[in-house]
Design a protein around this motif. Structure first.
Motif, PDB file in Angstrom:
ATOM      1  N   PRO A 254       0.723  -1.270  -0.008  1.00 58.89           N
ATOM      2  CA  PRO A 254      -0.153  -0.015   0.008  1.00 58.89           C
ATOM      3  C   PRO A 254       0.821   1.271  -0.037  1.00 58.89           C
ATOM      4  O   PRO A 254       2.075   1.292   0.276  1.00 58.89           O
ATOM      5  N   VAL A 255       0.212   2.223  -0.261  1.00 63.49           N
ATOM      6  CA  VAL A 255       0.852   3.735  -0.815  1.00 63.49           C
ATOM      7  C   VAL A 255       0.588   4.825   0.246  1.00 63.49           C
ATOM      8  O   VAL A 255      -0.843   4.808   0.380  1.00 63.49           O
ATOM      9  N   ASP A 256       1.210   5.528   0.694  1.00 66.54           N
ATOM     10  CA  ASP A 256       0.971   6.683   1.453  1.00 66.54           C
ATOM     11  C   ASP A 256       1.114   8.019  -0.021  1.00 66.54           C
ATOM     12  O   ASP A 256       2.423   8.110  -0.268  1.00 66.54           O
ATOM     13  N   LEU A 257       0.216   8.548  -0.312  1.00 65.04           N
ATOM     14  CA  LEU A 257       0.474   9.466  -1.441  1.00 65.04           C
ATOM     15  C   LEU A 257      -0.059  11.066  -0.717  1.00 65.04           C
ATOM     16  O   LEU A 257      -1.080  11.066  -0.598  1.00 65.04           O
ATOM     17  N   VAL A 258       0.698  11.944  -1.179  1.00 62.82           N
ATOM     18  CA  VAL A 258       0.568  13.256  -0.917  1.00 62.82           C
ATOM     19  C   VAL A 258       0.521  13.949  -2.169  1.00 62.82           C
ATOM     20  O   VAL A 258       1.485  14.111  -2.888  1.00 62.82           O
ATOM     21  N   THR A 259      -0.714  14.783  -2.566  1.00 63.65           N
ATOM     22  CA  THR A 259      -0.765  15.413  -3.816  1.00 63.65           C
ATOM     23  C   THR A 259      -0.592  16.874  -3.441  1.00 63.65           C
ATOM     24  O   THR A 259      -1.409  17.420  -2.669  1.00 63.65           O
ATOM     25  N   VAL A 260       0.224  17.844  -4.054  1.00 67.52           N
ATOM     26  CA  VAL A 260       0.653  19.215  -3.902  1.00 67.52           C
ATOM     27  C   VAL A 260       0.018  19.866  -5.305  1.00 67.52           C
ATOM     28  O   VAL A 260       0.761  19.803  -6.197  1.00 67.52           O
ATOM     29  N   LEU A 261      -0.998  20.495  -5.208  1.00 65.56           N
ATOM     30  CA  LEU A 261      -1.885  21.033  -6.354  1.00 65.56           C
ATOM     31  C   LEU A 261      -1.634  22.441  -6.465  1.00 65.56           C
ATOM     32  O   LEU A 261      -2.093  23.198  -5.633  1.00 65.56           O
ATOM     33  N   ASP A 262      -1.442  23.176  -7.636  1.00 68.58           N
ATOM     34  CA  ASP A 262      -1.488  24.382  -7.708  1.00 68.58           C
ATOM     35  C   ASP A 262      -2.876  24.961  -8.053  1.00 68.58           C
ATOM     36  O   ASP A 262      -3.502  24.512  -9.105  1.00 68.58           O
ATOM     37  N   ILE A 263      -3.415  25.793  -7.517  1.00 68.66           N
ATOM     38  CA  ILE A 263      -4.570  26.307  -7.815  1.00 68.66           C
ATOM     39  C   ILE A 263      -4.656  28.194  -7.750  1.00 68.66           C
ATOM     40  O   ILE A 263      -5.432  28.535  -7.279  1.00 68.66           O
ATOM     41  N   SER A 264      -3.566  28.312  -8.266  1.00 70.56           N
ATOM     42  CA  SER A 264      -3.219  29.661  -8.623  1.00 70.56           C
ATOM     43  C   SER A 264      -4.236  30.363  -9.480  1.00 70.56           C
ATOM     44  O   SER A 264      -4.921  29.570 -10.181  1.00 70.56           O
ATOM     45  N   GLY A 265      -4.442  31.734  -9.892  1.00 74.38           N
ATOM     46  CA  GLY A 265      -5.340  32.099 -10.556  1.00 74.38           C
ATOM     47  C   GLY A 265      -5.147  31.545 -12.064  1.00 74.38           C
ATOM     48  O   GLY A 265      -6.145  31.658 -12.856  1.00 74.38           O
ATOM     49  N   SER A 266      -4.123  31.545 -12.642  1.00 73.84           N
ATOM     50  CA  SER A 266      -3.769  30.781 -14.037  1.00 73.84           C
ATOM     51  C   SER A 266      -4.432  29.570 -14.178  1.00 73.84           C
ATOM     52  O   SER A 266      -4.468  29.084 -15.489  1.00 73.84           O
ATOM     53  N   MET A 267      -4.811  28.785 -12.919  1.00 73.76           N
ATOM     54  CA  MET A 267      -5.334  27.512 -13.171  1.00 73.76           C
ATOM     55  C   MET A 267      -6.932  27.582 -13.481  1.00 73.76           C
ATOM     56  O   MET A 267      -7.445  26.508 -13.662  1.00 73.76           O
ATOM     57  N   HIS A 396       7.348  13.458  -7.615  1.00 73.50           N
ATOM     58  CA  HIS A 396       7.233  13.244  -9.062  1.00 73.50           C
ATOM     59  C   HIS A 396       6.562  14.531  -9.504  1.00 73.50           C
ATOM     60  O   HIS A 396       5.352  14.823  -9.328  1.00 73.50           O
ATOM     61  N   ALA A 397       7.138  15.386 -10.169  1.00 68.80           N
ATOM     62  CA  ALA A 397       6.651  16.819 -10.492  1.00 68.80           C
ATOM     63  C   ALA A 397       6.056  16.855 -11.915  1.00 68.80           C
ATOM     64  O   ALA A 397       6.583  16.155 -12.850  1.00 68.80           O
ATOM     65  N   PHE A 398       5.208  17.486 -12.087  1.00 68.14           N
ATOM     66  CA  PHE A 398       4.257  17.774 -13.274  1.00 68.14           C
ATOM     67  C   PHE A 398       4.291  19.194 -13.728  1.00 68.14           C
ATOM     68  O   PHE A 398       3.726  20.022 -13.030  1.00 68.14           O
ATOM     69  N   GLY A 399       5.033  19.667 -14.835  1.00 69.62           N
ATOM     70  CA  GLY A 399       4.818  20.879 -15.291  1.00 69.62           C
ATOM     71  C   GLY A 399       3.729  21.053 -16.208  1.00 69.62           C
ATOM     72  O   GLY A 399       3.647  20.333 -17.451  1.00 69.62           O
ATOM     73  N   PHE A 400       2.621  21.990 -15.919  1.00 71.90           N
ATOM     74  CA  PHE A 400       1.532  21.933 -16.855  1.00 71.90           C
ATOM     75  C   PHE A 400       1.409  23.311 -17.527  1.00 71.90           C
ATOM     76  O   PHE A 400       1.706  24.730 -17.133  1.00 71.90           O
ATOM     77  N   GLY A 401       1.585  23.015 -18.967  1.00 68.54           N
ATOM     78  CA  GLY A 401       1.456  24.137 -20.003  1.00 68.54           C
ATOM     79  C   GLY A 401       2.765  24.525 -20.069  1.00 68.54           C
ATOM     80  O   GLY A 401       3.680  24.243 -19.816  1.00 68.54           O
ATOM     81  N   GLY A 402       2.919  25.817 -20.893  1.00 69.72           N
ATOM     82  CA  GLY A 402       3.855  26.422 -21.607  1.00 69.72           C
ATOM     83  C   GLY A 402       4.310  27.441 -20.452  1.00 69.72           C
ATOM     84  O   GLY A 402       5.589  28.093 -20.641  1.00 69.72           O
ATOM     85  N   ASP A 403       3.923  27.821 -19.283  1.00 66.89           N
ATOM     86  CA  ASP A 403       4.316  28.954 -18.603  1.00 66.89           C
ATOM     87  C   ASP A 403       4.878  28.339 -17.327  1.00 66.89           C
ATOM     88  O   ASP A 403       5.414  29.356 -16.352  1.00 66.89           O
ATOM     89  N   ALA A 620       9.020  28.238 -24.934  1.00 61.07           N
ATOM     90  CA  ALA A 620       7.587  27.740 -24.632  1.00 61.07           C
ATOM     91  C   ALA A 620       7.853  26.077 -24.631  1.00 61.07           C
ATOM     92  O   ALA A 620       6.735  25.675 -23.657  1.00 61.07           O
ATOM     93  N   SER A 621       8.328  25.511 -24.913  1.00 62.78           N
ATOM     94  CA  SER A 621       8.282  23.926 -25.046  1.00 62.78           C
ATOM     95  C   SER A 621       9.532  23.171 -25.158  1.00 62.78           C
ATOM     96  O   SER A 621       9.943  22.128 -24.220  1.00 62.78           O
ATOM     97  N   GLY A 622      10.694  23.865 -25.704  1.00 63.78           N
ATOM     98  CA  GLY A 622      11.910  23.005 -25.851  1.00 63.78           C
ATOM     99  C   GLY A 622      12.712  22.765 -24.440  1.00 63.78           C
ATOM    100  O   GLY A 622      12.970  21.783 -24.336  1.00 63.78           O
TER     101      GLY A 622
END
Length: 694
Positions: A254-267, A396-403, A620-622
């Motif tokens: 079994p796993v202990d998982l903590v999600t850290v989520l960005d809810i800034s205005g740009s989201m 485990h980091a996830f970069g969302f979008g081009g900014d 932007a993406s490279g």
């Protein structure tokens, strides 16, 4: 039908508005149009709901004509057929049996979805963040009505006027104060579920669980034979490790998982809606022994949901918490990670597997300075490796979008032992999360360490090629080690060892490994076969296995060089470095033999060259694409990259069967096909840990 209209009349008498089932009110669109609209003085929102009781509002409770009390929104019958709910992303079509709420800001939602938001204290629009004067909530009907599948009575409450300046700020997600110590994690109940496992008479349960659950060690030399009289100054040996496979009748850790989520205005808007859907998929695929906590951050951070087991009740509570998210404010990644690390640090009990998932679409503007950025400041000390280089909690980091700030996200994951994924297209966020948890829910090896020992008295280790894995060679150069950490089921690792071999020597190395079985807590030690070379005068045959891994390492080195050049403004030099490697790659033995890994490397390098066509394209993406590729190669683990999780890039070379299954399940759920619904069983059911029947 009479009982339904009695409820309508009752609601009208209570000065409430009722959403009645469509087919009991009107049979066609013309019937809707024939309903007279209220006079302008009585119009409030497009839902045109009546004033609630006088203790909620100052509007008099004097009954108005019945025709004005029950005005059905035309958006329900017409325009909603082309809309989707911004919370659940499901279609809002007429005749689907779901009530539609349209706020005074003109944005529409399923009533059930927006009522859940309001339940958690949100009183602003999830799309445009407009402050509402009227909010929806649900009033329960009697049990008999629910048994007849009637809809709940839905009403609208007029909010009291704001006090002082409170209307300028959105309501907090939860009103309750946050504890100073996060030691309120739900207790564990670890029991190996053997209901689907048959044990033979001469085997204990532990023996059965460990049957076939051993790490497999293989070694390959760069050539099959060596001339007798030759001294080898730099002879390459490949160490290949493969984790045991997962079995349908074997329980998992079994796993202990903590999600850290960005809810800034740009989201705000689509991004937040897609994040909620992706989190819903994660929650539904965690098992009753897994625990989840949710941290939301913008200008500050807050623990939205404590570490709770994903039982049936836990899942529903977690889904409600996630659905209450509202985007607003700045981006404080450091504070979000600090809260996430604190949840892990303060917990009273620990599951065998622990991990943090971080998602952000912006740049930290509270901790990092643009002139001389110090990304180490973003990662709390409590989740960094300790002195023995054992990773504590991988992020485990996830970069969302081009900014987003790809450099900071990559640095966070690299320092903690996690991976960095680049989500270029918003629509693949759920698939990216699915791939990640597909691995986390299949960990079969903990704290793996590989040991290397020279056998011959005059054989010495020259170097170790282990990517980002911490490795060391002792001062006498006779022994070395590599700290690998955790392995997912069926996951493979390849390391290259360079040794100096004197004339006539045939015995070279001995390889061993030690690790812990996360399920049984058993300490396992394995010895590999002794590595020997054959000496004769025959023509040496090049090992394709060694050659392809050498190409992989050269590719990672070329990518790192290209990235450094691009950061210094030399895009032409960066493209030239990648192109030079590609030409060398095509001349190698493994590439000429049609090796699929080499073909994937070539395609990946071409993609990177295209993403360096200009400074704008690179920014932007490279940059994010290259850093995600470096993360994948350095850890030999799959990452989401660009706009797909199932394209032709090398990322697929590291995908495990558990990852593929989870991504397939995610894609099937998005399609909503009947065949897809059959795939949507919880992940834990594949590993024998099933919930009790209700």
């Amino acid at each position: 039908m009479g009982s339904k209209w009695r409820k309508v009349k009752l609601a009208l008498g209570m000065n409430l508005c009722v959403y009645g089932p469509r087919n009991h009110v009107a049979d066609n669109d013309d019937d809707y149009d024939s309903l007279p609209p209220p006079p302008p003085s009585q119009r409030r929102s497009d839902a045109a709901l009546l004033s609630p009781p006088c203790d909620w509002t100052s509007v008099p409770a004097t009954p108005a004509p019945a025709s004005n009390r029950l005005r059905l929104s035309k958006s329900l019958s017409r325009s909603s057929s082309k809309k989707t709910c911004s919370i659940c992303l499901a279609s809002m079509r007429r005749g689907d049996g779901q009530a539609i709420f349209t706020a005074e800001c003109s944005h529409s939602f399923h009533f059930q979805c927006i009522a859940s938001n309001v339940k958690h204290g949100n009183q602003i629009c999830p799309v445009c963040r407009a402050k509402w004067k009227e909010i929806p909530f649900q009033g329960p009907t009697d049990r008999a009505a629910r048994n007849n599948n009637d809809e709940f009575m839905t009403v609208l409450r007029r909010l009291p006027p704001p006090r002082s300046n409170s209307a300028r700020n959105p309501a907090p997600i939860f009103q309750s104060p946050e504890p100073s110590i996060f030691n309120d994690d739900e207790s564990l109940d670890h029991k190996i579920d053997s209901t689907n496992t048959t044990f033979s008479d001469n085997k204990t349960p532990t023996d059965n669980l460990n049957h076939g659950r051993k790490v497999n060690i293989k070694t390959y030399t760069e050539v099959s034979t060596v001339v007798k009289s030759h001294k080898l100054d730099s002879f390459t040996v490949l160490l290949h490790l493969k984790a045991p496979a997962s079995h349908s009748q074997t329980p998992r850790a079994p796993v202990d998982l903590v999600t850290v989520l960005d809810i800034s205005g740009s989201m705000a808007g689509t991004k937040l809606a897609l994040l909620k859907r992706a989190m819903g998929f994660v929650i539904q695929n965690l098992g009753p022994n897994d625990r989840l906590a949710v941290i939301a951050f913008s200008s500050t951070a807050r623990r939205l949901f404590p570490l709770r087991r994903m039982s049936e009740t836990g899942r529903q509570q977690a889904l409600q918490a996630v659905n209450s998210l509202v985007a607003n404010g700045g981006t404080n990644i450091a504070e979000g990670l600090r809260k996430g690390a604190k949840v892990m640090e303060d917990r009273r009990e620990k599951n065998p597997v622990s991990s943090i998932i971080l998602l952000s679409d912006g740049q930290d503007t509270y901790t990092i300075t643009q002139n001389r950025p110090n990304y180490e400041m973003l990662l709390p000390l409590s989740v960094r490796p300790n002195d023995s280089s054992t990773f504590k909690i991988p992020v485990h980091a996830f970069g969302f979008g081009g900014d987003h700030d790809a450099s900071s996200m990559h640095s966070i994951s690299e320092a903690s032992g996690g991976t960095f994924s680049f989500i270029e297209t918003e629509g693949i966020i759920q698939d990216a999360f699915a791939q990640c948890i597909g691995g986390l829910l299949s960990v079969v090896v903990k704290d793996l360490r590989v040991g290397i020992e020279c056998v011959g008295p005059t054989v010495y280790i020259g170097s170790l090629k282990a990517g980002s894995y911490h490795n060391r060679v002792m001062p006498d150069r006779k022994t070395g080690s590599i700290d690998v950490g955790d392995l997912y089921a069926d996951e493979e690792r390849d390391f290259l060892v360079s040794v100096n071999v004197p004339v006539e020597e045939t015995s070279i190395l001995k390889v061993s490994c030690v690790y812990t079985d996360p399920l049984t807590k058993e300490f396992v030690k394995l010895e590999g076969e002794e590595v020997r070379i054959e000496r004769n005068n025959d023509v040496a045959k090049i090992s394709i296995e060694v050659d392809r891994q050498q190409n992989r390492i050269r590719a990672a080195e070329a990518m790192a060089t290209a990235r450094a050049l691009a950061e210094n403004g030399d895009l032409a030099g960066a493209v030239s470095a990648l192109e030079s490697f590609r030409k060398v790659l095509l001349e190698t033995a493994s590439a000429r033999s049609g090796d699929r890994l080499c073909a994937s490397l070539e395609a990946e390098v071409k993609e990177m060259e295209e993403r360096m066509a200009s400074r704008h394209v690179y920014e932007a993406s490279g940059r994010a694409y290259i850093l995600s590729g470096l993360s994948s190669h350095s850890w030999q683990r799959a990452t989401a990259r660009g706009d797909s999780t199932d394209g032709s890039s090398l990322v697929q070379a590291y995908q495990t069967p558990s990852m593929v299954e989870m991504v397939t399940r995610s894609q099937a759920s998005l399609l909503g096909s009947p065949s897809g619904q059959r795939l949507l069983r919880p992940m834990w059911s594949s590993f024998g840990s099933q919930p009790k029947p209700r």
